[in-house]
Design a protein around this motif. Structure first.
Motif, short mmCIF file in Angstrom:
data_model
loop_
_atom_site.label_atom_id
_atom_site.label_comp_id
_atom_site.label_asym_id
_atom_site.label_seq_id
_atom_site.Cartn_x
_atom_site.Cartn_y
_atom_site.Cartn_z
N LYS A 93 0.93 -1.29 0.13
CA LYS A 93 0.10 -0.17 0.07
C LYS A 93 0.94 1.24 -0.01
N THR A 94 1.78 1.25 0.62
CA THR A 94 2.72 2.66 1.01
C THR A 94 3.51 2.98 -0.33
N ALA A 95 3.81 1.95 -1.07
CA ALA A 95 4.80 2.30 -2.21
C ALA A 95 3.61 2.86 -3.44
N VAL A 96 2.62 2.25 -3.49
CA VAL A 96 1.62 2.92 -4.44
C VAL A 96 1.15 4.11 -3.91
N ALA A 97 0.84 4.45 -2.56
CA ALA A 97 0.35 5.61 -2.01
C ALA A 97 1.65 6.73 -2.30
N ALA A 98 2.89 6.25 -2.15
CA ALA A 98 3.78 7.39 -2.33
C ALA A 98 4.00 7.85 -3.80
N ILE A 99 3.97 6.78 -4.65
CA ILE A 99 3.78 7.29 -6.10
C ILE A 99 2.83 8.10 -6.39
N SER A 100 1.48 7.74 -6.01
CA SER A 100 0.25 8.55 -6.23
C SER A 100 0.42 10.06 -5.58
N LEU A 101 1.03 10.11 -4.38
CA LEU A 101 1.05 11.38 -3.64
C LEU A 101 1.98 12.05 -4.34
N ARG A 102 3.32 11.67 -4.84
CA ARG A 102 4.18 12.64 -5.73
C ARG A 102 3.37 12.98 -7.04
#
Length: 72
Positions: free
Chosen positions: A38-47
């Motif tokens: 979840k964290t990896a996808v969330a970080a990419i989306s946040l950027r």
């Protein structure tokens, strides 16, 4: 025991961005389909959202890579 931190290449980041932007999938759907965290996808989306808010006229996935917001 400390777990080793994973890193993701540009192709993975591009795939995540396209799934969210072009296919209209949610982050939850993306990480389940890619069997990712979840964290990896969330970080990419946040950027992505951060870049879009700061550069609305120049918003494309290619420009994000050029600007260094989605590093290879």
């Amino acid at each position: 025991m400390k777990q080793e931190r994973r890193s993701f290449d540009a192709a993975y980041k591009l795939q995540v961005m396209k799934m969210i932007q072009e296919q209209g999938l949610t982050m939850s759907q993306v990480y389940q389909e890619l069997k990712s965290g979840k964290t990896a996808v969330a970080a990419i989306s946040l950027r992505n959202r951060s870049f879009r808010s700061q550069h609305p006229a120049d918003y494309t996935i290619a420009n994000q890579f050029r600007a260094g917001w989605l590093p290879a």
